[in-house]
Design a protein around this motif. Structure first.
Motif, mmCIF file in Angstrom:
data_model
loop_
_atom_site.group_PDB
_atom_site.id
_atom_site.type_symbol
_atom_site.label_atom_id
_atom_site.label_comp_id
_atom_site.label_asym_id
_atom_site.label_seq_id
_atom_site.Cartn_x
_atom_site.Cartn_y
_atom_site.Cartn_z
ATOM 1 N N SER A 37 0.863 -1.172 0.000
ATOM 2 C CA SER A 37 0.000 0.000 0.000
ATOM 3 C C SER A 37 0.905 1.229 0.000
ATOM 4 N N PHE A 38 0.769 2.043 -1.030
ATOM 5 C CA PHE A 38 1.523 3.295 -1.113
ATOM 6 C C PHE A 38 0.605 4.435 -0.683
ATOM 7 N N ALA A 39 0.962 5.114 0.393
ATOM 8 C CA ALA A 39 0.210 6.285 0.821
ATOM 9 C C ALA A 39 0.900 7.533 0.276
ATOM 10 N N ILE A 40 0.124 8.415 -0.354
ATOM 11 C CA ILE A 40 0.665 9.675 -0.868
ATOM 12 C C ILE A 40 -0.036 10.823 -0.153
ATOM 13 N N PRO A 41 0.553 11.339 0.954
ATOM 14 C CA PRO A 41 -0.022 12.501 1.628
ATOM 15 C C PRO A 41 0.061 13.710 0.695
ATOM 16 N N SER A 42 -1.059 14.384 0.487
ATOM 17 C CA SER A 42 -1.100 15.454 -0.515
ATOM 18 C C SER A 42 -1.829 16.676 0.009
ATOM 19 N N TYR A 43 -1.123 17.797 -0.035
ATOM 20 C CA TYR A 43 -1.737 19.063 0.339
ATOM 21 C C TYR A 43 -1.368 20.103 -0.719
ATOM 22 N N MET A 94 1.740 16.085 -8.115
ATOM 23 C CA MET A 94 1.332 14.790 -7.569
ATOM 24 C C MET A 94 1.159 13.705 -8.638
ATOM 25 N N SER A 95 0.828 14.103 -9.874
ATOM 26 C CA SER A 95 0.634 13.110 -10.940
ATOM 27 C C SER A 95 1.899 12.299 -11.182
ATOM 28 N N HIS A 96 3.050 12.959 -11.047
ATOM 29 C CA HIS A 96 4.330 12.258 -11.248
ATOM 30 C C HIS A 96 4.491 11.141 -10.230
ATOM 31 N N ALA A 97 4.145 11.431 -8.970
ATOM 32 C CA ALA A 97 4.238 10.410 -7.922
ATOM 33 C C ALA A 97 3.309 9.229 -8.226
ATOM 34 N N ILE A 98 2.070 9.530 -8.591
ATOM 35 C CA ILE A 98 1.092 8.470 -8.879
ATOM 36 C C ILE A 98 1.515 7.655 -10.091
ATOM 37 N N GLU A 99 1.896 8.333 -11.162
ATOM 38 C CA GLU A 99 2.290 7.653 -12.399
ATOM 39 C C GLU A 99 3.490 6.726 -12.183
ATOM 40 N N SER A 100 4.382 7.105 -11.269
ATOM 41 C CA SER A 100 5.576 6.283 -11.050
ATOM 42 C C SER A 100 5.251 4.959 -10.355
ATOM 43 N N ILE A 101 4.110 4.915 -9.654
ATOM 44 C CA ILE A 101 3.724 3.695 -8.923
ATOM 45 C C ILE A 101 2.778 2.821 -9.741
ATOM 46 N N LEU A 102 2.042 3.416 -10.665
ATOM 47 C CA LEU A 102 1.047 2.676 -11.451
ATOM 48 C C LEU A 102 1.599 1.440 -12.170
ATOM 49 N N PRO A 103 2.876 1.434 -12.616
ATOM 50 C CA PRO A 103 3.399 0.211 -13.257
ATOM 51 C C PRO A 103 3.361 -1.029 -12.363
ATOM 52 N N VAL A 158 -4.037 10.597 -0.083
ATOM 53 C CA VAL A 158 -4.700 11.230 1.055
ATOM 54 C C VAL A 158 -4.714 12.737 0.827
ATOM 55 N N ASN A 159 -5.871 13.251 0.461
ATOM 56 C CA ASN A 159 -6.031 14.690 0.258
ATOM 57 C C ASN A 159 -6.252 15.344 1.609
ATOM 58 N N ASP A 160 -5.231 16.061 2.073
ATOM 59 C CA ASP A 160 -5.238 16.606 3.432
ATOM 60 C C ASP A 160 -5.825 18.020 3.461
ATOM 61 N N GLY A 161 -7.085 18.127 3.038
ATOM 62 C CA GLY A 161 -7.774 19.417 3.083
ATOM 63 C C GLY A 161 -7.228 20.439 2.108
ATOM 64 N N SER A 162 -6.829 19.978 0.929
ATOM 65 C CA SER A 162 -6.249 20.885 -0.076
ATOM 66 C C SER A 162 -7.266 21.922 -0.541
ATOM 67 N N LYS A 163 -6.732 23.081 -0.971
ATOM 68 C CA LYS A 163 -7.582 24.164 -1.466
ATOM 69 C C LYS A 163 -7.422 24.347 -2.970
ATOM 70 N N ASP A 172 5.969 10.870 -0.647
ATOM 71 C CA ASP A 172 5.493 12.252 -0.623
ATOM 72 C C ASP A 172 5.082 12.686 -2.027
ATOM 73 N N SER A 173 4.149 13.620 -2.091
ATOM 74 C CA SER A 173 3.515 13.942 -3.375
ATOM 75 C C SER A 173 4.450 14.629 -4.364
ATOM 76 N N ASP A 174 5.586 15.147 -3.888
ATOM 77 C CA ASP A 174 6.547 15.760 -4.812
ATOM 78 C C ASP A 174 7.733 14.836 -5.110
ATOM 79 N N ASP A 175 7.677 13.613 -4.606
ATOM 80 C CA ASP A 175 8.711 12.615 -4.874
ATOM 81 C C ASP A 175 8.159 11.561 -5.828
ATOM 82 N N TRP A 176 8.964 10.552 -6.141
ATOM 83 C CA TRP A 176 8.502 9.471 -7.005
ATOM 84 C C TRP A 176 9.372 8.248 -6.791
ATOM 85 N N VAL A 177 9.019 7.133 -7.440
ATOM 86 C CA VAL A 177 9.803 5.904 -7.312
ATOM 87 C C VAL A 177 10.274 5.457 -8.689
#
Length: 338
Positions: free
Chosen positions: A5-11, A17-26, A36-41, A89-94
């Motif tokens: 389970s990859f948790a991506i805390p996102s604010y 954030m798409s880069h982080a998600i796309e890197s895990i999708l494979p 986890v959308n932490d109350g983003s505006k 983290d949402s600005d990192d990737w794998v």
């Protein structure tokens, strides 16, 4: 079965954030991505739900009130159904190749009806504008190609301490430890790595450059000016770690040594930031922090205070503070952070 389970805390992470998600999708349906959308505006939630609609068997979204990075990690862990748990983290990737190798290894473990408590892999500093990308590996300190315990580890260099970037924990072990990260607090990734360590019995090191740690945004929490402005939170996290354990009760000598040195690094970072702020009130806070450690755990205090790091951070007078600052600047260049 979900292996990780990859948790991506996102604010307010819509820009990256798409880069982080796309890197895990494979990882396909072997993985679970919990955004986890932490109350983003901004558009963070909308982007997350777009991925959920496109990949309903992989991506999940948790929309919650703002509670800070630690609270977002707590939420991700509470929703995790995978055998193992990883924070990105949402600005990192794998790295994709490394992801496949890690999943292959975890599948082999499952086929052999085995499990580990902690998987360690390498991470790379993706520093903005840096030609050379510094990679932190553990080849000289951890056994390879075998499950091992704390008693089998070698001596960690200062830049080799296990960070959130390098660790994957077994989900049920994390939940059993009852770790809860504080709300609205920065630098809780240190608690996330430190607190579960005595619960870890079986460890494996996979020598792959898995996590990509981005450094370069001006508002980033590891930016030095930002860290100085949040020094009270740094102190709070350090004190929280001091309160967690009487280290003399840690049965493994090598784990106890590692945890003492981890606290020494936390004391050093807190101290040097207070020195570099050049504010008298922060110098008083530095003195109070060392007094806090002394009162809570005298033996650990003596080991840290009169070790190399402790002595460097406590040289008296203005000239002493200059030497401490210089030592920090050298370490910062060597290690590559902020």
């Amino acid at each position: 079965m979900k292996y990780i389970s990859f948790a991506i805390p996102s604010y307010n992470s819509e820009d990256y954030m798409s880069h982080a998600i796309e890197s895990i999708l494979p990882g396909g349906e072997d993985v679970e991505i919990i955004v986890v959308n932490d109350g983003s505006k901004d558009g963070t939630s909308e982007i997350a739900h777009e991925y959920k609609n496109k990949y309903p068997n992989i991506v999940r979204v948790v929309d919650k009130d703002n509670g800070g990075h630690g609270d977002a990690v707590n939420s991700g862990l509470s929703h995790a159904t995978g055998k193992y748990f990883k924070v990105v983290d949402s600005d990192d990737w794998v790295d994709e190749d490394s992801l496949h190798k890690i999943l292959e290894f975890l599948k082999e473990l499952e086929e052999e009806d085995k499990e580990i408590d902690m998987l360690i892999s390498n991470y790379v500093y993706e520093k903005e504008g840096a030609a050379h990308k510094k990679c932190i590996h553990y080849r000289n300190v951890l056994p390879q190609d075998e499950v091992f315990t704390w008693d089998d580890v070698g001596r960690f260099r200062l830049d080799q301490y296990i960070l959130m970037h390098s660790v994957i924990y077994r989900t049920s072990m994390l939940k059993l430890s009852q770790m809860t990260l504080p709300k609205h607090t920065f630098y809780v990734d240190n608690i996330y790595v430190y607190y579960p360590l005595p619960y870890v019995r079986k460890i494996y090191y996979l020598d792959v450059d898995f996590y990509r740690y981005f450094i370069g945004r001006e508002d980033q929490s590891v930016n030095e000016k930002v860290m100085i402005s949040r020094i009270d939170q740094q102190i709070f996290v350090t004190k929280t770690m001091i309160d967690m354990y009487h280290l003399k009760n840690i049965s493994s000598k090598k784990l106890r040594h590692y945890m003492v040195n981890y606290l020494a690094i936390m004391m050093t970072v807190s101290s040097i930031l207070m020195i570099r702020s050049k504010k008298q009130e922060n110098l008083e806070k530095k003195k109070e922090l060392w007094g806090y450690l002394k009162k809570k755990d005298l033996k650990t205090y003596l080991r840290i205070r009169y070790g190399i790091l402790g002595q460097t951070m406590n040289i008296p007078g203005r000239s002493g503070r200059k030497i401490s600052s210089l030592a920090y600047s050298v370490a910062r260049r060597l290690i590559g952070f902020n």
